[in-house]
Design an enzyme around this catalytic site. Structure first.
Site, PDB file in Angstrom:
ATOM      1  CB  THR A 131      -0.907   0.004   1.259  1.00  0.00           C
ATOM      2  OG1 THR A 131      -1.476   1.297   1.424  1.00  0.00           O
ATOM      3  CG2 THR A 131      -0.131  -0.317   2.525  1.00  0.00           C
ATOM      4  CE1 TYR A 141      -3.662  -2.213   5.390  1.00  0.00           C
ATOM      5  CE2 TYR A 141      -3.337   0.066   4.700  1.00  0.00           C
ATOM      6  CZ  TYR A 141      -3.566  -1.269   4.391  1.00  0.00           C
ATOM      7  OH  TYR A 141      -3.696  -1.637   3.080  1.00  0.00           O
TER       8      TYR A 141
END
Ligand code: UDP
Length: 335
Positions: free
Chosen positions: A123, A147
């Site tokens: 990501t 995350y």
């Protein structure tokens, strides 16, 4: 073409990738614990090719080991993960256990089975607060939430596993994924939904909540955050190219997947009004915690090394997302 294990294949991006694999002659085994993915999605996917489904949890080593005993797979595409930034701040343990420990279990089962190729969904959140825009792969990786940390840790683990065990990985660093299958077969289905485009679209249906626009005082051209929205089918194609790259003996590598272009929240909102033909009510709200002002990818490397191209426009993604949202409202949520 071979059999590919897709972890998280019942989820949003995973399901689009499964369709792309099937269309390119692959057989697929989906491994998913259905904590955020949906069995209805798996049932739909089964109509379009050879799909086996194993319900299991990567946190149970035995679940994933037994899958490799049952199915001979050539490579893995690994989507299964929790992906909500806000939740990861409140409950980091959930993220480190699932994303990091789960991946360690997956890699250990792969090594035991002799499977040495993996495409991993990473990501833009691994970069943290941008130091420059557009962000290329040389940009420092300093995630600002658990995350992003989990995804960066996994990237580093994969580097070490290549050096020690010859496990080859391609890490695809997604920017903002948008849209749905062009034939309306699958689409984005999160509960609760936190993402911009589905939230705007959902607000147009009866019973939908008024759309909340988070922050209009950023240092951007219209005060709202800029994001790089990449079409989900374009993204799925990048996974196939990454698989080809590994099959041809490509070295461990990592690529940004975005469009080189950004849109503000207000621009996305206007595009949704145009596509839906509605004047959509909006609540202007304070900034959402942890949102950087701008995130835009430099995708030159994916273009030159993988031969990948972002083909579909933001408007196209919104059109497909709207078609899917209507299906979701009619068939699934009200079923
Ligand atoms: N956003 C918003 N309202 C929403 C959801 C998102 O204004 O209901 C904004 C959010 O603050 C961010 C942008 O839309 O500036 C993209 O958010 P999203 O959650 O879709 O993706 P992220 O960039 O967080 O991965």
């Amino acid at each position: 073409m071979g059999k590919i294990l897709v972890t998280g294949g019942a989820g949003y991006i995973g399901s689009h990738c499964v369709l792309a694999l099937l269309e390119n002659g692959y057989e697929v085994v989906i491994f998913d614990n259905l904590s955020t993915g949906h069995i209805e999605t798996v049932e739909k996917l089964k109509k379009y090719g050879h799909v086996d489904f194993v319900k299991g949890d990567l946190q149970n080593l035995s679940d994933i080991k037994s899958l490799f005993n049952l199915y001979k797979t050539d490579a893995v595409i690994h989507f299964a993960a929790f992906s909500q930034v806000g939740e990861s701040v409140k409950n980091p343990q959930k993220y480190y256990m699932n994303n990091v420990c789960g991946t360690l279990n997956l890699l250990s089962a792969m090594l035991e089975a002799g499977v040495k190729k993996i495409v991993f969904s990473s990501t833009a959140a691994t970069y943290g607060e941008p130091e420059y825009i557009p962000i290329d792969e040389k940009h420092p990786q300093n995630p600002i939430n658990p995350y992003g940390q989990t995804k960066l840790m996994i990237e580093k683990i994969m580097d070490d596993y290549d050096k020690a065990y010859g496990l080859k990985s391609v890490r695809l660093r997604y920017f903002n994924v948008a849209g749905a299958d062009s034939q309306g077969r699958v689409g984005e289905w999160h509960e609760p939904e936190t993402h911009l485009i589905p939230n705007i679209l959902k607000s147009t249906f009866s019973g939908g909540q008024t759309f909340k626009m988070f922050g209009t005082d950023y240092d951007t051209k219209d005060g709202t955050c800029v994001r790089d929205y990449i079409n989900v089918e374009d993204l799925a194609q990048a996974h196939l190219l990454a698989l080809d790259y590994l099959n041809k003996g490509g070295e461990t590598n990592y690529f940004n997947l975005g469009t080189n272009d950004g849109n503000t929240v207000k621009e996305v909102f206007s595009a949704c009004e145009k596509v839906t033909g509605q004047n959509i009510p909006v609540d202007i709200c304070p900034r959402r915690e942890g949102d950087p002002a701008s995130l835009v990818a430099d995708n030159t490397k994916a273009k030159s090394v993988l031969g990948w191209k972002a083909q579909n426009s933001l408007e196209y993604s919104i059109e497909k997302a709207y078609v899917w949202e209507k299906t979701l409202q009619k068939e699934l949520i009200n079923a």
